[in-house]
Design an enzyme around this catalytic site. Structure first.
Site, mmCIF file in Angstrom:
data_model
loop_
_atom_site.group_PDB
_atom_site.id
_atom_site.type_symbol
_atom_site.label_atom_id
_atom_site.label_comp_id
_atom_site.label_asym_id
_atom_site.label_seq_id
_atom_site.Cartn_x
_atom_site.Cartn_y
_atom_site.Cartn_z
ATOM 1 N N SER A 129 0.838 -1.206 0.000
ATOM 2 C CA SER A 129 0.000 0.000 0.000
ATOM 3 C C SER A 129 0.874 1.257 0.000
ATOM 4 O O SER A 129 0.631 2.177 -0.773
ATOM 5 C CB SER A 129 -0.973 0.007 1.176
ATOM 6 N N ASP A 173 5.807 2.893 7.073
ATOM 7 C CA ASP A 173 5.880 2.301 5.734
ATOM 8 C C ASP A 173 6.250 3.335 4.681
ATOM 9 O O ASP A 173 7.096 3.096 3.816
ATOM 10 C CB ASP A 173 4.542 1.657 5.357
#
Ligand code: ADP
Ligand code: MG
Length: 388
Positions: A129, A173
């Site tokens: 993602s 992330d």
């Protein structure tokens, strides 16, 4: 071998006709150490992977987003002005969300035709993602001449995920995907959101960082995650600190003694012990890598991290415990589950010439336990998001 970076140009021509203005790339990530420390304002040490998401893009005159993914059906078209948290859903929300976040931050972004293509194993917790968001963010940044910093791009990508997709994830992330560097891990202080690249190059030392995707079915992850977060918040309140990051290793015994009696106190003690010792392990590993020590020395910290997740934080499952035990038994210098837990991947730091033996050992242990065979690949610390 053709990968997403090569395929995406052909796909672009087939989807939109002609050539894209450019191709961009953003990597997935794996966390070397520092688990469940992020929401405690603590430390994490991810590295950007070789695997990631490629985006071929071309600005268009009209204020629309047209996006196609090689991994999904159909082309999605959205008017930029209409993109908002409650108007988009599904995979394209990760892309549309970036446009929304950039616009919210006051930037003018052009309409875009974009094709994305990724090679991060699905469902393994390797952050496809963030790779998707960051690939599109760097593309828009270049095409609109925004000249945003990596930190600003990470913030926009995180807002896309939090506010538009609606996933309450921290910023690790996106920071890893943008700040990654070949031969380095990315040390992140999740309080200040400062990133520092520290040398970590297993191949140069004759080592291999193996990723074993246990493919264990994730169950109750969201509920368990929320429960761990609640315990950490509750413990910090009892201890009178803003976050568990503020409890030092030296102050740990003191803190544990103040967490109350009974089963609830015992549970909080286990949770706090994990977070405090895990932060200390991250700092130890960073210290060793910064001073250029042999990467083998971090092995015991990786293994101790796993024991802490298994025994104190209680977020492992038999599949990951089995893989870690088998890898260590077969000679890995260190092994641990990586990611939020209840499945996902195991990391093992092994001598390059012991990779086969470790893989055989894990496979044999899985067969004996009746688990589905794991899939494995080598993690290579790679560069962050960039134009190709
Ligand atoms: P992770 O980030 O750990 O891989 P997430 O659930 O956070 O897992 O994100 C996975 C989602 O991201 C997918 O379900 C999909 O919606 C989107 N995604 C990731 N890669 C792609 C891609 N190449 N094309 C389209 N959507 C993607
Ligand atoms: Mg994700």
């Amino acid at each position: 071998m053709t990968g997403p970076a090569e395929r995406v140009e052909t796909e672009f021509a087939e989807t939109f006709g002609g050539k894209p203005e450019g191709r961009w790339w953003a990597p997935g990530r794996v966390n070397l150490i520092g688990e469940h420390t992020d929401y405690n304002d603590g430390f994490v040490l991810p590295l950007a992977l070789e695997q990631g998401v490629a985006a071929a893009a071309r600005p268009v005159d009209r204020p629309v987003l047209r996006v196609r993914s090689v991994q999904q059906e159909g082309t999605v078209e959205l008017a930029l002005a209409e993109i908002a948290p409650d108007t988009v859903s599904g995979w394209s929300a990760y892309v549309a969300g970036v446009a929304w976040a950039l616009r919210e931050a006051g930037h003018d972004v052009p309409g875009l035709e974009v094709v994305v293509d990724g090679d991060i194993p699905a469902g393994a917790g390797l952050s496809s993602s963030a790779a998707l968001e960051c690939a599109v963010a760097v593309a828009w940044n270049d095409l609109a001449g925004l000249d945003l910093s990596r930190d600003d791009l990470a913030a926009a990508a995180q807002r896309a995920e939090n506010d538009v997709v609606g996933a309450p994830t921290g910023g690790m992330d996106q920071m890893a995907s943008l700040h990654g560097r070949s031969g380095h891990a990315v040390f992140l202080d999740m309080r200040s959101l400062r990133a520092e690249q520290v040398p970590f190059d297993p191949p140069a030392a004759g080592l291999t960082l193996l990723v074993i995707d246990t493919r264990a079915p994730h169950a109750h992850v969201d509920g368990e995650y929320a429960e761990r977060r609640r315990s950490c918040t509750q413990a910090a309140e009892i201890l009178g600190v803003p976050a568990l990051r503020d409890v030092s290793l030296d102050g740990l015994d003191d803190a544990l003694a103040r967490l109350g009696d009974g089963a609830e106190g015992d549970l909080l003690r286990m949770r706090v012990r994990h977070v405090v010792t895990e932060n200390a392990r991250v700092l130890d590993v960073v210290g060793a890598l910064r001073s250029g020590d042999d990467p083998r020395v971090i092995g015991p910290a990786l293994t101790a991290s796993h024991a802490s997740m298994r025994d104190d934080f209680e977020i492992t499952v038999p599949e990951v415990d089995t893989a870690v035990a088998a890898a260590l038994e077969a000679g890995a210098h260190g092994a641990r589950m990586t990611g939020g837990g209840f499945g996902g991947c195991v990391l093992a730091l092994v001598e390059a010439d012991a990779v086969e033996a470790v893989l055989r050992a894990v496979e044999a242990a899985y067969e004996k336990a009746g688990f589905r065979a794991p899939s494995t690949f080598v993690a290579t610390a790679s560069d962050g998001a960039r134009k190709l």
